[in-house]
Design a protein around this motif. Structure first.
Motif, short mmCIF file in Angstrom:
data_model
loop_
_atom_site.label_atom_id
_atom_site.label_comp_id
_atom_site.label_asym_id
_atom_site.label_seq_id
_atom_site.Cartn_x
_atom_site.Cartn_y
_atom_site.Cartn_z
N THR A 118 4.36 -24.28 6.05
CA THR A 118 4.61 -22.85 5.91
C THR A 118 4.95 -22.57 4.45
N VAL A 119 4.23 -21.63 3.84
CA VAL A 119 4.44 -21.28 2.44
C VAL A 119 5.09 -19.90 2.35
N ILE A 120 6.19 -19.82 1.60
CA ILE A 120 6.89 -18.55 1.43
C ILE A 120 7.08 -18.26 -0.06
N ASP A 121 7.28 -16.99 -0.37
CA ASP A 121 7.57 -16.56 -1.75
C ASP A 121 8.84 -15.73 -1.71
N ARG A 122 9.95 -16.33 -2.16
CA ARG A 122 11.24 -15.63 -2.13
C ARG A 122 11.47 -14.80 -3.40
N PHE A 123 10.55 -14.87 -4.33
CA PHE A 123 10.67 -14.12 -5.59
C PHE A 123 11.98 -14.43 -6.30
N SER A 124 12.39 -15.68 -6.21
CA SER A 124 13.68 -16.08 -6.78
C SER A 124 13.69 -16.03 -8.30
N GLY A 125 12.51 -15.98 -8.93
CA GLY A 125 12.47 -15.95 -10.40
C GLY A 125 12.54 -14.56 -10.99
N MET A 126 12.64 -13.54 -10.15
CA MET A 126 12.64 -12.17 -10.65
C MET A 126 14.05 -11.75 -11.08
N ASP A 127 14.13 -11.02 -12.21
CA ASP A 127 15.43 -10.50 -12.66
C ASP A 127 15.66 -9.11 -12.07
N LYS A 128 16.80 -8.50 -12.40
CA LYS A 128 17.16 -7.20 -11.82
C LYS A 128 16.15 -6.12 -12.17
N LYS A 129 15.65 -6.14 -13.41
CA LYS A 129 14.69 -5.13 -13.84
C LYS A 129 13.39 -5.25 -13.04
N GLN A 130 12.95 -6.48 -12.85
CA GLN A 130 11.71 -6.70 -12.08
C GLN A 130 11.89 -6.31 -10.62
N ALA B 28 9.88 -3.42 -8.12
CA ALA B 28 9.05 -4.13 -7.15
C ALA B 28 8.73 -3.22 -5.96
N PRO B 29 7.73 -3.59 -5.17
CA PRO B 29 7.43 -2.84 -3.94
C PRO B 29 8.47 -3.16 -2.87
N ALA B 30 8.53 -2.30 -1.86
CA ALA B 30 9.46 -2.51 -0.75
C ALA B 30 8.78 -2.06 0.54
N ILE B 31 8.69 -2.98 1.49
CA ILE B 31 8.02 -2.67 2.75
C ILE B 31 9.01 -2.10 3.75
N SER B 32 8.57 -1.11 4.49
CA SER B 32 9.42 -0.48 5.50
C SER B 32 8.58 -0.21 6.75
N PHE B 33 9.19 -0.46 7.88
CA PHE B 33 8.52 -0.19 9.16
C PHE B 33 9.38 0.83 9.90
N PRO B 34 9.03 2.11 9.80
CA PRO B 34 9.91 3.17 10.30
C PRO B 34 9.96 3.31 11.81
N MET B 35 9.10 2.59 12.53
CA MET B 35 9.10 2.73 13.98
C MET B 35 10.33 2.03 14.56
N PRO C 299 9.93 -8.27 -2.26
CA PRO C 299 10.97 -9.29 -2.42
C PRO C 299 12.07 -9.21 -1.35
N GLU C 300 12.42 -8.02 -0.93
CA GLU C 300 13.51 -7.87 0.02
C GLU C 300 13.11 -8.24 1.45
N ASN C 301 11.84 -8.15 1.74
CA ASN C 301 11.40 -8.44 3.11
C ASN C 301 9.96 -8.98 3.06
N TYR C 302 9.82 -10.17 2.47
CA TYR C 302 8.48 -10.75 2.30
C TYR C 302 7.88 -11.21 3.63
N ARG C 303 8.73 -11.40 4.64
CA ARG C 303 8.26 -11.80 5.98
C ARG C 303 8.82 -10.80 6.99
N LEU C 304 8.02 -9.81 7.35
CA LEU C 304 8.47 -8.77 8.27
C LEU C 304 8.02 -9.12 9.69
N ASN C 305 8.97 -9.23 10.60
CA ASN C 305 8.67 -9.52 12.00
C ASN C 305 8.66 -8.23 12.80
N ILE C 306 7.57 -7.99 13.51
CA ILE C 306 7.45 -6.80 14.35
C ILE C 306 7.28 -7.24 15.80
#
Length: 364
Positions: free
Chosen positions: A242-254, A258-265, A347-354
């Motif tokens: 399983t390959v994941i990207d936690r975006f651990s190398g990003m600073d506060k400005k980046q 960044a994009p942010a995924i949201s599932f409003p349902m 970065p905040e939710n790279y793996r969204l479970n629905i």
């Protein structure tokens, strides 16, 4: 003349009776050879008991048992074995001074014949290899030290990983091993294709997360063709990754841009199906609440009841993207729970479970 004729008859009768006696006085072993397999010296003395039955009409007495070397000790039934009864010859082999393949003969002599019955033991001794502790699994006719290759969860950009699986041939004949095509994300090495009795083979798998261009579960099966002189069989070797990207190398400005995924349902998507087997479609919406493009990298869904039809791979900031699913109510089950996994560059939710629940809808 009559006296000569009678003498000939008596001689023939005695001869025939003697021949019959030899034929019916028989020691019948259930097996006359035993293969101990592949084992190490530190497993100690190996023992096998050869059992026999007296299928004749006269008692059988074992007069002596002769082994071909001092490495083999024997014990046997000392009392006469009556017709219809059983006896045994126990053979012990000490591997202390041996390595590789061995074969030993044990000759059993009885009161019934000057000719011995020969018994054989054989095996292969692997030096400095704890086979019983390390090779616990079978892949066809080969024993393996692992049931599958497990890379676990790997983060993009981390150090390259190498995993190995060792195989050993415990058969009496040569085994040829051929690997099928490996997935593009793995580099695979095979130490040998021809494995002699007692020989081994090493399969090595390399994965470099710095070049990963796929995310999520990359589990796969690699085809192994195992060929012997008597048969050919195909097995599948599981690879777990399983390959994941936690975006651990990003600073506060980046992170702020960044994009942010949201599932409003709701927390769980509830779908209703009218009749078993009937397919219906549904659209799910994902919103990008971040400051840059949202990339939907991969959707994962292991289900016989839901199919992914299409989805928007790129969602602009402040916009919504669609996922179109087809679903059905299987059989007569009341409820069916499934799970859709969305992998993205958020970065905040790279793996969204629905979570998805399919409910049977009753209509009058």
């Amino acid at each position: 003349m009559n006296k000569v004729y009678l003498f000939i008859v008596l001689i023939l009768t005695a001869f025939l009776n003697s021949g019959n006696a030899q034929e019916v006085s028989e020691m019948k072993f259930s097996d006359t050879s035993h293969y101990f397999g592949v084992f190490s010296r530190n497993q100690g003395v190996k023992t096998h008991t050869f059992k026999f039955e007296n299928v004749g009409t006269e008692p059988i007495l074992i007069t002596r048992v002769k082994a071909t070397c001092g490495c083999t000790a024997t014990e046997w039934t000392r009392s006469p074995v009556l017709p219809g009864k059983t006896g045994e010859v126990k053979v012990q082999f000490n591997p202390k001074k041996f390595s590789g393949y061995f074969s030993k003969k044990v000759s059993v002599y009885t009161n019934q014949s000057a000719k011995a019955v020969d018994l054989y033991i054989s095996g292969r001794i692997q030096v400095n290899n704890k086979i019983s502790d390390e090779f616990d699994y079978f892949i066809g006719d080969l024993k393996a030290d692992k049931e599958y290759v497990d890379f676990g969860v790997v983060e993009v950009g981390s150090k390259p990983l190498t995993k190995e699986i060792r195989l050993i041939n415990i058969m009496r004949d040569t085994v040829w091993l051929k690997m099928g095509n490996s997935p593009k994300q793995l580099a695979v090495e095979q130490s040998r294709t021809e494995i002699a009795p007692g020989g081994n083979c090493k399969l090595t798998f390399h994965f470099d997360p710095t070049t990963a261009n796929e995310w999520g579960s990359l589990d796969t099966l690699i085809k192994l063709t195992i060929r012997r002189s008597v048969k050919t069989e195909v097995r599948k070797l599981p690879i777990k990754l399983t390959v994941i990207d936690r975006f651990s190398g990003m600073d506060k400005k980046q992170l702020s841009s960044a994009p942010a995924i949201s599932f409003p349902m709701a927390d769980k998507v509830l779908l209703e199906a009218e009749r078993p087997g009937q397919w219906k479609s549904v659209k799910l919406e994902l919103t990008n609440t971040g400051a840059s493009e949202l990339l939907i990298r991969k959707l994962e869904l292991e289900s016989e009841n839901i199919q992914i039809k299409k989805y928007d791979e790129v969602v602009a900031p402040g916009k919504s993207g669609k996922i179109v699913l087809a679903y059905r109510q299987p059989g007569e089950e009341e409820l069916v729970d499934e799970q859709l996994i969305v992998w993205s560059n958020s970065p905040e939710n790279y793996r969204l479970n629905i979570p998805i629940r399919i409910k049977r809808e009753y209509k009058n």
